[in-house]
Design a protein around this motif. Structure first.
Motif, PDB file in Angstrom:
ATOM      1  N   TYR A  64      -0.070  13.520   9.562  1.00  0.00           N
ATOM      2  CA  TYR A  64      -1.129  12.936   8.865  1.00  0.00           C
ATOM      3  C   TYR A  64      -2.397  13.816   8.930  1.00  0.00           C
ATOM      4  O   TYR A  64      -3.037  13.915  10.216  1.00  0.00           O
ATOM      5  N   GLY A  65      -3.046  14.213   7.943  1.00  0.00           N
ATOM      6  CA  GLY A  65      -3.910  15.121   8.089  1.00  0.00           C
ATOM      7  C   GLY A  65      -5.438  14.511   7.555  1.00  0.00           C
ATOM      8  O   GLY A  65      -5.315  13.406   7.156  1.00  0.00           O
ATOM      9  N   LYS A  66      -6.525  14.861   7.312  1.00  0.00           N
ATOM     10  CA  LYS A  66      -7.675  14.582   6.918  1.00  0.00           C
ATOM     11  C   LYS A  66      -7.995  14.062   5.791  1.00  0.00           C
ATOM     12  O   LYS A  66      -8.294  13.024   5.411  1.00  0.00           O
ATOM     13  N   GLU A  67      -7.239  15.096   4.696  1.00  0.00           N
ATOM     14  CA  GLU A  67      -7.287  14.533   3.480  1.00  0.00           C
ATOM     15  C   GLU A  67      -6.430  13.172   3.278  1.00  0.00           C
ATOM     16  O   GLU A  67      -6.644  12.285   2.345  1.00  0.00           O
ATOM     17  N   LEU A  68      -5.194  12.998   3.910  1.00  0.00           N
ATOM     18  CA  LEU A  68      -4.417  11.744   3.476  1.00  0.00           C
ATOM     19  C   LEU A  68      -5.290  10.588   4.108  1.00  0.00           C
ATOM     20  O   LEU A  68      -5.320   9.583   3.397  1.00  0.00           O
ATOM     21  N   PHE A  69      -6.033  10.681   5.468  1.00  0.00           N
ATOM     22  CA  PHE A  69      -7.036   9.470   5.890  1.00  0.00           C
ATOM     23  C   PHE A  69      -8.128   9.307   4.805  1.00  0.00           C
ATOM     24  O   PHE A  69      -8.497   8.135   4.576  1.00  0.00           O
ATOM     25  N   GLU A  70      -8.503  10.270   4.274  1.00  0.00           N
ATOM     26  CA  GLU A  70      -9.702  10.112   3.258  1.00  0.00           C
ATOM     27  C   GLU A  70      -9.070   9.381   1.871  1.00  0.00           C
ATOM     28  O   GLU A  70      -9.732   8.564   1.348  1.00  0.00           O
ATOM     29  N   ALA A  71      -7.846   9.790   1.369  1.00  0.00           N
ATOM     30  CA  ALA A  71      -7.326   9.078   0.380  1.00  0.00           C
ATOM     31  C   ALA A  71      -7.011   7.598   0.691  1.00  0.00           C
ATOM     32  O   ALA A  71      -7.165   6.613  -0.038  1.00  0.00           O
ATOM     33  N   ARG A  72      -6.345   7.359   1.605  1.00  0.00           N
ATOM     34  CA  ARG A  72      -6.119   5.900   2.179  1.00  0.00           C
ATOM     35  C   ARG A  72      -7.222   5.158   2.436  1.00  0.00           C
ATOM     36  O   ARG A  72      -7.259   3.917   1.877  1.00  0.00           O
ATOM     37  N   GLN A  74     -10.013   5.241   0.321  1.00  0.00           N
ATOM     38  CA  GLN A  74     -10.664   5.069  -0.857  1.00  0.00           C
ATOM     39  C   GLN A  74      -9.595   3.888  -1.544  1.00  0.00           C
ATOM     40  O   GLN A  74     -10.065   2.994  -2.042  1.00  0.00           O
ATOM     41  N   ILE A  75      -8.213   4.150  -1.066  1.00  0.00           N
ATOM     42  CA  ILE A  75      -7.413   3.118  -1.676  1.00  0.00           C
ATOM     43  C   ILE A  75      -7.544   1.703  -1.264  1.00  0.00           C
ATOM     44  O   ILE A  75      -7.738   0.947  -1.837  1.00  0.00           O
ATOM     45  N   ILE A  76      -7.628   1.671  -0.023  1.00  0.00           N
ATOM     46  CA  ILE A  76      -7.985   0.398   0.650  1.00  0.00           C
ATOM     47  C   ILE A  76      -9.388  -0.240   0.377  1.00  0.00           C
ATOM     48  O   ILE A  76      -9.328  -1.360   0.293  1.00  0.00           O
ATOM     49  N   GLU A  77     -10.330   0.661   0.214  1.00  0.00           N
ATOM     50  CA  GLU A  77     -11.514  -0.059  -0.265  1.00  0.00           C
ATOM     51  C   GLU A  77     -11.659  -0.433  -1.654  1.00  0.00           C
ATOM     52  O   GLU A  77     -12.450  -0.894  -1.975  1.00  0.00           O
ATOM     53  N   SER A  78     -10.777  -0.028  -2.554  1.00  0.00           N
ATOM     54  CA  SER A  78     -10.658  -0.429  -3.708  1.00  0.00           C
ATOM     55  C   SER A  78     -10.148  -1.533  -3.878  1.00  0.00           C
ATOM     56  O   SER A  78     -10.340  -2.256  -4.938  1.00  0.00           O
ATOM     57  N   GLY A  79      -9.776  -2.147  -2.984  1.00  0.00           N
ATOM     58  CA  GLY A  79      -9.311  -3.791  -3.072  1.00  0.00           C
ATOM     59  C   GLY A  79      -7.921  -3.962  -3.253  1.00  0.00           C
ATOM     60  O   GLY A  79      -7.399  -5.095  -3.415  1.00  0.00           O
ATOM     61  N   LEU A  80      -7.042  -2.996  -3.414  1.00  0.00           N
ATOM     62  CA  LEU A  80      -5.850  -3.005  -3.639  1.00  0.00           C
ATOM     63  C   LEU A  80      -4.964  -3.884  -2.830  1.00  0.00           C
ATOM     64  O   LEU A  80      -3.899  -4.440  -3.024  1.00  0.00           O
ATOM     65  N   TYR A  81      -5.193  -3.765  -1.667  1.00  0.00           N
ATOM     66  CA  TYR A  81      -4.668  -4.548  -0.449  1.00  0.00           C
ATOM     67  C   TYR A  81      -5.498  -6.031  -0.223  1.00  0.00           C
ATOM     68  O   TYR A  81      -5.119  -6.620   0.867  1.00  0.00           O
ATOM     69  N   LEU A  82      -6.465  -6.300  -0.981  1.00  0.00           N
ATOM     70  CA  LEU A  82      -7.143  -7.592  -0.739  1.00  0.00           C
ATOM     71  C   LEU A  82      -6.165  -8.724  -0.621  1.00  0.00           C
ATOM     72  O   LEU A  82      -6.653  -9.588   0.528  1.00  0.00           O
ATOM     73  N   PRO A  83      -5.283  -9.096  -1.273  1.00  0.00           N
ATOM     74  CA  PRO A  83      -4.461 -10.273  -0.987  1.00  0.00           C
ATOM     75  C   PRO A  83      -3.894 -10.355   0.268  1.00  0.00           C
ATOM     76  O   PRO A  83      -3.594 -11.464   1.044  1.00  0.00           O
ATOM     77  N   MET A  84      -3.263  -9.207   0.815  1.00  0.00           N
ATOM     78  CA  MET A  84      -3.044  -9.008   2.269  1.00  0.00           C
ATOM     79  C   MET A  84      -3.870  -9.216   3.475  1.00  0.00           C
ATOM     80  O   MET A  84      -3.477  -9.933   4.207  1.00  0.00           O
ATOM     81  N   CYS A 106      -3.734   2.479  13.402  1.00  0.00           N
ATOM     82  CA  CYS A 106      -4.675   1.987  12.559  1.00  0.00           C
ATOM     83  C   CYS A 106      -5.239   3.156  11.557  1.00  0.00           C
ATOM     84  O   CYS A 106      -5.953   2.635  10.696  1.00  0.00           O
ATOM     85  N   GLY A 107      -4.528   4.309  11.686  1.00  0.00           N
ATOM     86  CA  GLY A 107      -5.113   5.442  10.871  1.00  0.00           C
ATOM     87  C   GLY A 107      -6.657   5.614  11.196  1.00  0.00           C
ATOM     88  O   GLY A 107      -7.306   5.502  12.013  1.00  0.00           O
ATOM     89  N   GLU A 108      -7.206   5.497   9.690  1.00  0.00           N
ATOM     90  CA  GLU A 108      -8.810   5.791   9.796  1.00  0.00           C
ATOM     91  C   GLU A 108      -9.553   4.403   9.691  1.00  0.00           C
ATOM     92  O   GLU A 108     -10.663   4.353   9.856  1.00  0.00           O
ATOM     93  N   GLY A 109      -8.797   3.279  10.221  1.00  0.00           N
ATOM     94  CA  GLY A 109      -9.448   1.935  10.616  1.00  0.00           C
ATOM     95  C   GLY A 109      -9.762   1.140   9.379  1.00  0.00           C
ATOM     96  O   GLY A 109     -10.416   0.025   9.581  1.00  0.00           O
ATOM     97  N   SER A 110      -9.449   1.510   8.128  1.00  0.00           N
ATOM     98  CA  SER A 110     -10.056   0.583   6.946  1.00  0.00           C
ATOM     99  C   SER A 110      -9.287  -0.673   6.776  1.00  0.00           C
ATOM    100  O   SER A 110     -10.202  -1.828   6.532  1.00  0.00           O
ATOM    101  N   HIS A 111      -8.195  -0.918   7.122  1.00  0.00           N
ATOM    102  CA  HIS A 111      -7.647  -2.249   6.922  1.00  0.00           C
ATOM    103  C   HIS A 111      -8.142  -3.286   8.170  1.00  0.00           C
ATOM    104  O   HIS A 111      -8.640  -4.195   7.752  1.00  0.00           O
ATOM    105  N   MET A 251      -4.610   9.820  -5.034  1.00  0.00           N
ATOM    106  CA  MET A 251      -4.758   9.445  -3.804  1.00  0.00           C
ATOM    107  C   MET A 251      -3.711   8.587  -3.204  1.00  0.00           C
ATOM    108  O   MET A 251      -3.104   8.653  -2.190  1.00  0.00           O
ATOM    109  N   LEU A 252      -3.361   7.589  -4.164  1.00  0.00           N
ATOM    110  CA  LEU A 252      -2.043   6.917  -3.764  1.00  0.00           C
ATOM    111  C   LEU A 252      -0.945   7.505  -3.411  1.00  0.00           C
ATOM    112  O   LEU A 252      -0.173   7.181  -2.294  1.00  0.00           O
TER     113      LEU A 252
END
Length: 292
Positions: A64-72, A74-84, A106-111, A251-252
């Motif tokens: 897992y590299g820098k680009e993956l965590f940047e993508a992750r 943005q996806i998490i902060e978009s609200g896609l996982y909000l119900p979870m 935890c990856g980049e910590g967004s969750h 990104m996803l």
């Protein structure tokens, strides 16, 4: 002028330093004014300028590299996982108190950051949040983006935490170490594990794995193993299909291992909606299982 991120993080860690155990000798650790985490045997780990600590005691490589965590992020902060996030937060509310929460893998910590923020906005209680991951790039991003939390590069097999330190352990779409989870949990603590259900990201699965056995997925074995390790297990399924902004699709694709093996002719323009389909497993440790 405000404190540097390094000093601010060290100060916050000092307030919580009783949770730390040396990953080399397992002794209690202290966080010094010089921003060093150290034990009485003088094993030392510096707080980095981005506000994290690298507790690794051996070399490790991560896919897992820098680009993956940047993508992750943005996806998490978009609200896609909000119900979870909301379902996890609701389970944490039942404690009715301040909580110490460890996000493993935890990856980049967004969750963790989003769950903590929602919890504190809707209750009178606080979360002391800590995240650990073997992927250094993820933890660097976490330290850079999220303050007043503890971010550690580390291996759960040699984790830098004292036993019985956490009320809640989160394990979101990542491998588990149940022996270590049981050691780290407080007596009334819980593990919250998030695993994919059969429809999770099915649009991507169809795109990449059409007409192969990978187009379908079952989490039965993972759920069974969880139930073997914990008592009072509850399972809640969260599923919804939502339209997705076309700019988020690449990104996803980048943040999921499915995308690493994509067909050359995979047409991401065909992905206009996405399904989030997850099981939330919550388990307590029984005394009988704790001493197995």
């Amino acid at each position: 002028m405000g404190l540097s991120k390094k000093v601010a993080s060290a100060n916050f860690m000092r307030e919580q330093q009783t949770i730390f155990a040396c990953p080399v000798c397992h002794e209690q650790m202290t966080v010094t004014e010089q921003c060093v985490v150290t034990c009485e045997n003088r094993h030392t780990f510096d707080v980095a300028k981005q506000g994290y600590v690298n507790f690794m005691t051996h070399p490790a490589t991560s896919m897992y590299g820098k680009e993956l965590f940047e993508a992750r992020k943005q996806i998490i902060e978009s609200g896609l996982y909000l119900p979870m996030h909301e379902a996890v937060m609701d389970s944490l509310k039942t404690f009715g108190q301040d909580l110490t929460v460890l996000d493993t893998g935890c990856g980049e910590g967004s969750h963790l950051a989003m769950i903590k923020n929602q919890f504190e906005e809707t209750t009178d209680n606080k979360i002391v949040g800590a995240g650990i991951d073997i992927a250094k790039e993820g933890i660097i991003a976490a330290g850079r983006n999220y303050e007043d939390m503890i971010w550690c590069v580390g291996d759960l097999a040699k984790s830098p935490f004292q036993e019985s330190s956490f009320d809640v352990i989160l394990n979101i779409l990542s491998p588990a170490n149940y022996t270590e989870f049981r050691r780290l949990l407080k007596p009334e603590g819980v593990v919250v594990k998030i695993v994919p259900q059969s429809g999770y990201l099915r649009q991507l699965r169809k795109l990449f794995f059409a007409d192969s056995d990978k187009e379908s997925y079952s989490n039965d074995r993972t759920v069974e193993r969880f139930k073997e390790n914990f008592s009072e297990v509850s399972v809640e399924r969260i599923t919804q299909t939502v339209e997705i902004d076309p700019t988020l699709v690449p990104m996803l694709m980048h943040m999921t291992p499915m995308g690493w093996h994509q067909k050359a002719d995979a047409d991401q323009n065909n992905v206009t909606e996405i399904t989030i389909d997850l099981d939330i497993l919550i388990g307590k440790v029984s005394l009988k299982k704790a001493f197995k």
